[in-house]
Design a protein around this motif. Structure first.
Motif, PDB file in Angstrom:
ATOM      1  N   ASN A  83      31.828  24.938 138.187  1.00  0.00           N
ATOM      2  CA  ASN A  83      31.621  26.783 138.976  1.00  0.00           C
ATOM      3  C   ASN A  83      32.350  26.685 139.757  1.00  0.00           C
ATOM      4  O   ASN A  83      33.192  26.096 141.176  1.00  0.00           O
ATOM      5  N   ASN A  84      32.521  28.365 140.581  1.00  0.00           N
ATOM      6  CA  ASN A  84      34.109  28.326 141.361  1.00  0.00           C
ATOM      7  C   ASN A  84      35.062  27.321 141.252  1.00  0.00           C
ATOM      8  O   ASN A  84      35.515  27.021 142.300  1.00  0.00           O
ATOM      9  N   PRO A  85      35.602  27.011 140.495  1.00  0.00           N
ATOM     10  CA  PRO A  85      36.888  26.083 139.842  1.00  0.00           C
ATOM     11  C   PRO A  85      38.094  26.572 140.644  1.00  0.00           C
ATOM     12  O   PRO A  85      38.308  27.749 141.397  1.00  0.00           O
ATOM     13  N   LYS A  86      39.253  26.026 141.605  1.00  0.00           N
ATOM     14  CA  LYS A  86      40.240  25.802 141.924  1.00  0.00           C
ATOM     15  C   LYS A  86      41.236  25.993 141.055  1.00  0.00           C
ATOM     16  O   LYS A  86      40.903  24.539 140.031  1.00  0.00           O
ATOM     17  N   PRO A  87      42.835  26.053 141.237  1.00  0.00           N
ATOM     18  CA  PRO A  87      43.807  25.436 140.779  1.00  0.00           C
ATOM     19  C   PRO A  87      43.776  23.967 140.733  1.00  0.00           C
ATOM     20  O   PRO A  87      44.511  23.563 139.939  1.00  0.00           O
ATOM     21  N   GLU A  88      43.583  23.690 142.203  1.00  0.00           N
ATOM     22  CA  GLU A  88      43.883  22.503 141.592  1.00  0.00           C
ATOM     23  C   GLU A  88      42.826  21.322 140.506  1.00  0.00           C
ATOM     24  O   GLU A  88      43.105  19.662 140.172  1.00  0.00           O
ATOM     25  N   ASP A  89      42.028  21.937 140.223  1.00  0.00           N
ATOM     26  CA  ASP A  89      40.957  22.035 138.796  1.00  0.00           C
ATOM     27  C   ASP A  89      41.523  21.371 137.787  1.00  0.00           C
ATOM     28  O   ASP A  89      40.949  21.245 136.247  1.00  0.00           O
ATOM     29  N   THR A  90      42.808  22.183 137.561  1.00  0.00           N
ATOM     30  CA  THR A  90      43.474  22.294 136.193  1.00  0.00           C
ATOM     31  C   THR A  90      43.750  21.003 136.116  1.00  0.00           C
ATOM     32  O   THR A  90      44.469  19.755 136.937  1.00  0.00           O
ATOM     33  N   ALA A  91      43.621  20.629 134.585  1.00  0.00           N
ATOM     34  CA  ALA A  91      44.086  19.413 133.553  1.00  0.00           C
ATOM     35  C   ALA A  91      42.729  19.616 133.048  1.00  0.00           C
ATOM     36  O   ALA A  91      42.977  19.272 132.004  1.00  0.00           O
ATOM     37  N   MET A  92      43.313  18.100 131.939  1.00  0.00           N
ATOM     38  CA  MET A  92      43.000  17.473 131.183  1.00  0.00           C
ATOM     39  C   MET A  92      41.415  16.588 131.044  1.00  0.00           C
ATOM     40  O   MET A  92      41.553  15.618 132.206  1.00  0.00           O
ATOM     41  N   TYR A  93      40.315  17.122 130.334  1.00  0.00           N
ATOM     42  CA  TYR A  93      39.059  16.890 130.663  1.00  0.00           C
ATOM     43  C   TYR A  93      38.728  15.912 129.405  1.00  0.00           C
ATOM     44  O   TYR A  93      38.486  16.120 128.430  1.00  0.00           O
ATOM     45  N   TYR A  94      38.085  15.022 130.279  1.00  0.00           N
ATOM     46  CA  TYR A  94      37.798  13.865 128.963  1.00  0.00           C
ATOM     47  C   TYR A  94      36.492  13.266 129.561  1.00  0.00           C
ATOM     48  O   TYR A  94      35.991  13.060 131.058  1.00  0.00           O
ATOM     49  N   THR A 123      40.194  17.474 126.884  1.00  0.00           N
ATOM     50  CA  THR A 123      39.878  18.985 126.263  1.00  0.00           C
ATOM     51  C   THR A 123      40.717  20.047 127.273  1.00  0.00           C
ATOM     52  O   THR A 123      40.328  19.372 128.646  1.00  0.00           O
ATOM     53  N   GLN A 124      41.590  20.503 127.304  1.00  0.00           N
ATOM     54  CA  GLN A 124      42.589  21.460 128.355  1.00  0.00           C
ATOM     55  C   GLN A 124      41.483  22.217 129.196  1.00  0.00           C
ATOM     56  O   GLN A 124      40.803  23.233 128.778  1.00  0.00           O
ATOM     57  N   VAL A 125      42.036  21.745 130.419  1.00  0.00           N
ATOM     58  CA  VAL A 125      41.326  23.145 131.309  1.00  0.00           C
ATOM     59  C   VAL A 125      41.986  24.156 132.097  1.00  0.00           C
ATOM     60  O   VAL A 125      43.080  23.029 133.140  1.00  0.00           O
ATOM     61  N   THR A 126      41.899  25.075 132.147  1.00  0.00           N
ATOM     62  CA  THR A 126      44.068  25.550 133.531  1.00  0.00           C
ATOM     63  C   THR A 126      43.205  26.384 134.043  1.00  0.00           C
ATOM     64  O   THR A 126      42.319  27.725 133.722  1.00  0.00           O
ATOM     65  N   VAL A 127      42.833  26.450 135.202  1.00  0.00           N
ATOM     66  CA  VAL A 127      42.424  27.443 136.709  1.00  0.00           C
ATOM     67  C   VAL A 127      43.607  28.348 136.970  1.00  0.00           C
ATOM     68  O   VAL A 127      44.277  27.630 137.518  1.00  0.00           O
ATOM     69  N   SER A 128      43.134  29.744 137.179  1.00  0.00           N
ATOM     70  CA  SER A 128      44.467  30.595 137.220  1.00  0.00           C
ATOM     71  C   SER A 128      43.621  31.272 138.561  1.00  0.00           C
ATOM     72  O   SER A 128      42.746  31.298 138.972  1.00  0.00           O
ATOM     73  N   SER A 129      44.419  31.586 139.619  1.00  0.00           N
ATOM     74  CA  SER A 129      44.591  32.116 141.316  1.00  0.00           C
ATOM     75  C   SER A 129      44.431  34.046 140.711  1.00  0.00           C
ATOM     76  O   SER A 129      45.133  34.423 139.899  1.00  0.00           O
TER      77      SER A 129
END
Length: 129
Positions: A83-94, A123-129
């Motif tokens: 919830n309320n993700p930020k660009p710095e949360d962009t990463a591959m999640y395992y 799984t890749q997560v990309t957060v954009s502003s």
């Protein structure tokens, strides 16, 4: 043997939400400590959240209050609600597991990478502003 398979990563904007899934298959009867990790380009893999069978949870400071971890015991699916993700949360999640856990370290907590013996493919997560 335990197998972990993540899915439902993708792109999300700040202020939105995303829910990752991890299907746990194989030996689903033993107690396993489950967790989510992430790795951004050029950075080390870091723990995000962990959950014990009784539902107790542990979070990294960076996501505390924004992310939630849960498990559907009937279907053996681990979730990470972002919830309320930020660009710095962009990463591959395992997702990761300490399998056949006997409780020698106390409750399942967010331990270091080396504690976990089974990993999903990510799984890749990309957060954009």
């Amino acid at each position: 043997q335990v197998h972990l398979a993540e899915s439902w990563g993708g792109s999300v904007q700040t202020g939105g939400s995303l829910r990752l899934s991890c299907v746990v298959s194989g030996d689903t009867y033993s107690r396993h400590c489950l967790a989510w990790f992430r790795q951004a380009p050029g950075k080390e893999r870091e723990g995000v959240a962990a959950i014990d069978n009784d539902g107790s949870t542990d979070f990294a400071d960076a996501v505390q209050g924004r992310f939630a971890i849960s498990k559907d015991h009937a279907n053996n699916i681990l979730y990470l609600e972002m919830n309320n993700p930020k660009p710095e949360d962009t990463a591959m999640y395992y997702c990761a597991a300490v399998t056949d856990y006997t409780g020698s370290w106390g409750r399942c907590r967010l331990w270091g990478n080396d504690a976990y013996n089974i990993w999903g493919q990510g799984t890749q997560v990309t957060v954009s502003s």
